[in-house]
Design an enzyme around this catalytic site. Structure first.
Site, PDB file in Angstrom:
ATOM      1  CG  HIS A  75      14.342  59.831 -20.960  1.00 58.37           C
ATOM      2  ND1 HIS A  75      13.883  60.958 -20.303  1.00 58.37           N
ATOM      3  CD2 HIS A  75      13.302  58.962 -20.950  1.00 58.37           C
ATOM      4  CE1 HIS A  75      12.634  60.770 -19.923  1.00 58.37           C
ATOM      5  NE2 HIS A  75      12.262  59.577 -20.293  1.00 58.37           N
ATOM      6  CB  CYS A  97      16.526  52.995 -18.424  1.00 60.62           C
ATOM      7  SG  CYS A  97      15.697  51.418 -18.534  1.00 60.62           S
ATOM      8  CD  GLU A 127      14.321  55.495 -25.408  1.00 56.14           C
ATOM      9  OE1 GLU A 127      14.460  54.594 -26.258  1.00 56.14           O
ATOM     10  OE2 GLU A 127      13.382  55.519 -24.588  1.00 56.14           O
ATOM     11  CB  THR A 164      12.957  51.605 -24.703  1.00 54.74           C
ATOM     12  OG1 THR A 164      12.790  52.849 -24.005  1.00 54.74           O
ATOM     13  CG2 THR A 164      14.417  51.418 -25.066  1.00 54.74           C
TER      14      THR A 164
END
Length: 283
Positions: A75, A97, A127, A164
């Site tokens: 995250h 990521c 995140e 995301t």
């Protein structure tokens, strides 16, 4: 009960970002013994427990760090936190990521270009907290436009991005409503699509399967954003339940529903999917 047909969504389960992070952490644990992660690697209890057995243990707060190595999870985190870790002379393994990294860079670029950044996302999610950090102090996060309207003074240059794992339709609707609100006072609006295509592909596959099923089962962690979104998009189409493990299946759901569709969140381990299918077949 007649013969049950079980179908899996074409795209489901562990995404490449989580698979990549698991690989990096396993390699590090083999090399260094024990690795601490800042928060759980992904929002799935089974995955976190499996990693803990390999010596990969989540911390709730940096003050709990005992080792000399700390992993940033998929995250991501904020630049302030990265500086804080470095100031404690702790080495960092960064498993952020790549898609989250791209969103962080977009947030940073918009802020540096003089935009106030509005993030469509859950302020409590790790995140989103990280993304806010990359805007300096020029970001706000919200899941609906009313939250932003309550803040009063609206900026004249706005950049809009998304957490995301949100759904595409929800992000488009949020951006549209926001434009209606800010448009009279605005000089410039920049909308950047920071959605994860993998998550989107899983959501679209889940919708296709839900349309031809009589029951959908989503396998995922209760606090996983993308697993929750799978439930949200399937529920209007067909009866949908979320479970973390095969044990949570309730036999009464299956009565009179021979066509069962299965999908899984992006942090759901492959074993959880296989166990669930085996359990359904045994019933």
């Amino acid at each position: 009960m007649g013969k049950m047909k079980i179908a899996k969504a074409e795209k489901l389960g562990l995404c490449f970002g989580v698979r990549r992070a698991i690989k990096l952490l396993k390699e590090a644990a083999n090399k260094y013994g024990e690795i601490e992660t800042l928060g759980p690697l992904a929002h799935n209890r089974l995955l976190v427990e499996a990693l803990a057995n390999l010596g990969i243990k989540p911390l709730n707060h940096i003050d709990q760090a005992r080792g000399r190595i700390l992993a940033i999870t998929t995250h991501g985190t904020s630049p302030v936190m990265l500086c804080e870790i470095k100031s404690r002379h702790i080495d960092i393994i960064d498993t952020t990521c790549p898609i989250v990294r791209k969103a962080q860079n977009t947030a940073k670029e918009l802020a540096e270009a003089g935009f106030d950044v509005i993030i469509f996302g859950d302020t409590e999610h790790s995140e989103v907290k990280g993304l806010l950090g990359w805007t300096g102090d020029k970001g706000i996060a919200a899941l609906n436009v009313k939250q932003i309207e309550r803040m009063g003074k609206l900026p004249s240059r706005v950049g809009i991005i998304s957490q995301t794992t949100q759904t595409r339709s929800a992000f488009i609707e949020f951006a549209r409503q926001l434009m209606d609100v800010v448009e009279p006072k605005i000089e410039e609006i920049h909308v950047a699509n920071t959605l994860c295509k993998v998550t989107q592909g899983q959501q679209e596959a889940a919708i296709r399967l839900a349309r031809r099923s009589q029951l959908m089962i989503v396998i995922g962690g209760g606090n996983s954003a993308n697993a929750r979104h799978l439930v949200e998009i399937c529920s209007p189409l067909v009866e949908t339940h979320m479970v973390e493990t095969a044990e949570e299946i309730d036999n009464s759901w299956l009565v009179g529903k021979p066509h069962i569709g299965i999908t899984a969140g992006a942090s759901t381990p492959d074993e959880a999917v296989e166990e669930l299918i085996a359990k359904l077949r045994s019933l």
